[in-house]
Design a protein around this motif. Sequence first.
Motif, PDB file in Angstrom:
ATOM      1  N   ASP A 161       0.363  -1.634  -0.096  1.00 23.37           N
ATOM      2  CA  ASP A 161       0.002   0.460  -0.263  1.00 23.37           C
ATOM      3  C   ASP A 161       1.002   0.989  -0.006  1.00 23.37           C
ATOM      4  N   ARG A 170       3.177  12.268   7.857  1.00 28.34           N
ATOM      5  CA  ARG A 170       2.181  12.274   8.122  1.00 28.34           C
ATOM      6  C   ARG A 170       2.137  11.428   9.247  1.00 28.34           C
ATOM      7  N   LYS A 208      -4.277  16.552   6.685  1.00 29.49           N
ATOM      8  CA  LYS A 208      -4.186  16.234   8.303  1.00 29.49           C
ATOM      9  C   LYS A 208      -2.425  16.497   7.781  1.00 29.49           C
TER      10      LYS A 208
HETATM   11  P1  ATP Z   1      -5.739   9.221  13.538  1.00 29.24           P
HETATM   12  O1  ATP Z   1      -4.811  10.084  14.507  1.00 29.24           O
HETATM   13  O2  ATP Z   1      -5.278  10.566  11.891  1.00 29.24           O
HETATM   14  O3  ATP Z   1      -6.659   9.035  12.586  1.00 29.24           O
HETATM   15  P2  ATP Z   1      -5.047   6.640  13.414  1.00 29.24           P
HETATM   16  O4  ATP Z   1      -3.452   6.011  13.587  1.00 29.24           O
HETATM   17  O5  ATP Z   1      -5.737   6.554  13.577  1.00 29.24           O
HETATM   18  O6  ATP Z   1      -4.698   8.417  13.320  1.00 29.24           O
HETATM   19  P3  ATP Z   1      -6.111   5.904  10.851  1.00 29.24           P
HETATM   20  O7  ATP Z   1      -5.864   6.381   9.784  1.00 29.24           O
HETATM   21  O8  ATP Z   1      -7.618   6.213  11.583  1.00 29.24           O
HETATM   22  O9  ATP Z   1      -4.878   5.860  11.309  1.00 29.24           O
HETATM   23  O10 ATP Z   1      -6.278   4.100  10.877  1.00 29.24           O
HETATM   24  C1  ATP Z   1      -6.487   3.513  12.259  1.00 29.24           C
HETATM   25  C2  ATP Z   1      -5.359   2.472  12.068  1.00 29.24           C
HETATM   26  O11 ATP Z   1      -5.766   1.294  11.207  1.00 29.24           O
HETATM   27  C3  ATP Z   1      -3.706   3.033  12.969  1.00 29.24           C
HETATM   28  O12 ATP Z   1      -3.200   2.990  13.979  1.00 29.24           O
HETATM   29  C4  ATP Z   1      -3.410   1.939  12.075  1.00 29.24           C
HETATM   30  O13 ATP Z   1      -3.644   0.892  12.867  1.00 29.24           O
HETATM   31  C5  ATP Z   1      -3.705   1.173  10.758  1.00 29.24           C
HETATM   32  N1  ATP Z   1      -3.568   1.774   9.400  1.00 29.24           N
HETATM   33  C6  ATP Z   1      -4.605   2.907   8.519  1.00 29.24           C
HETATM   34  N2  ATP Z   1      -3.788   3.251   7.885  1.00 29.24           N
HETATM   35  C7  ATP Z   1      -3.457   2.177   7.667  1.00 29.24           C
HETATM   36  C8  ATP Z   1      -2.755   2.077   5.964  1.00 29.24           C
HETATM   37  N3  ATP Z   1      -2.745   2.150   4.784  1.00 29.24           N
HETATM   38  N4  ATP Z   1      -2.130   0.680   5.897  1.00 29.24           N
HETATM   39  C9  ATP Z   1      -2.166  -0.238   7.255  1.00 29.24           C
HETATM   40  N5  ATP Z   1      -2.967  -0.135   8.498  1.00 29.24           N
HETATM   41  C10 ATP Z   1      -3.380   0.942   8.463  1.00 29.24           C
END
Ligand code: ATP
Length: 412
Positions: A161, A170, A208
């Motif tokens: 990915d 980010r 973001k």
């Molecule tokens: P934020 O506070 O910005 O929402 P976040 O870590 O919660 O940060 P999210 O995009 O909400 O980010 O994703 C939630 C979780 O899902 C991440 O913490 C990660 O474990 C997993 N995740 C998100 N996007 C991906 C990705 N592209 N590949 C693998 N795991 C991902």
Amino acid sequence: MTEREFAVECVRTLQNAGFRALWAGGCVRDELLGLEPNDYDIATDARPEQVQKLFRRTIAVGAAFGVIEVIGPRDPSRGGEHLTVEVATFRSDGTYSDGRRPDSVVFSSPEEDAARRDFTINGMFFDPIAGQLHDYVGGRADLDSHTLRAIGDPFARFAEDKLRVLRAVRIATRFHFGIDDDTFAAAKAMAPQITVVSPERIADELRKLLTHPNRAVGVWLLRDVGLIEPILPELVPEQPRWDRTAEMMESFRVGPNSFPLIFAALIHTVDRPAAEVIAERLRFSNAEKSRMSWLVENQRVLLDAPTMRPSALKPILVHPGIDELLALHRALARGQVAPHVEFCERVLQDTPREVLDPQPLLTGNDLKALGMRPGPDFKRLLDAVREAQLDGELRTRDDALARVRALSPGSG
Ligand code: ATP
Ligand code: MG
């Protein structure tokens, strides 16, 4: 009830029904850092159907991925919106043949669910009832040493990915973490392929990144990882002078809608047509696109403010984006005196609104009454009258009508 309390309740409900249930990912990371999470995610061994049976109100938001949104009580502190928590069944992702998303998912264990996540600090679970951390990926140690590290083989993970390259930038920016060497090398190797990712996902990450207070670090990282060329090729010639761009990033206080302003600062070296091409390529909203390109255009125009005709300057000064435009100019001036900004501020302070933006002397109806038909000429006439009004050449409706007759001999 707070969002956190609701997220504890949901875990309790699942556990009481005999399932495993844990907080997962970003919320665990944020709590360990002492920050308030944006939202709470729960991972469980309950299947989506079982989750839906346990809670009164649910929405299957990502049925294919086993994600169920559980709707809680209204939250008065957020304008009466409902509290929500996402509950996802532990899963492992199948192969990624397109470099963007898994071809399939299979429900699995917490260990495997951790392994599919992107970075170690994002890959932990926490049991809020037992008060116990479940860390299968070394996330705690990386959090303590402020390191962003891919889970597993970084090349393979970024290849799966490509958006993760931008997520690495980010997230490292947000927490001011260093990127582990192998993770950095893999990100750099994979950066040119970010173009296979949908523009919407790229733009979401950029939003973001650029609205975060640490964005100056972020724009350096974008360049160092090699994301400028694939995402914003228009800025490649600027890279040797990137310190100027990064420095500008420091100067903005950020509000809810400041993305167009900060983006305009990032691309301040391009012209309006190029800015519009960028906004379309990244699928900005219409509001973002029009504000951002207005700022880019007038970023040049306003330099001549003291010598501009009033009819050119006034519409800029009364535009809803003027405060942002002046903020952009102050940032461009980098702490130096900017005479054109001071000039505009003075005019804004000293000139009544009805002088800057007077009631039009004529409207379309007036022209129609003169027997003219709406069309390009019609608009040109109205614009010419407006211009003359703003320049102080026409003061009354009769002046304006006389001007119309002079410009358009066939009328009236
Ligand atoms: P934020 O506070 O910005 O929402 P976040 O870590 O919660 O940060 P999210 O995009 O909400 O980010 O994703 C939630 C979780 O899902 C991440 O913490 C990660 O474990 C997993 N995740 C998100 N996007 C991906 C990705 N592209 N590949 C693998 N795991 C991902
Ligand atoms: Mg999140």
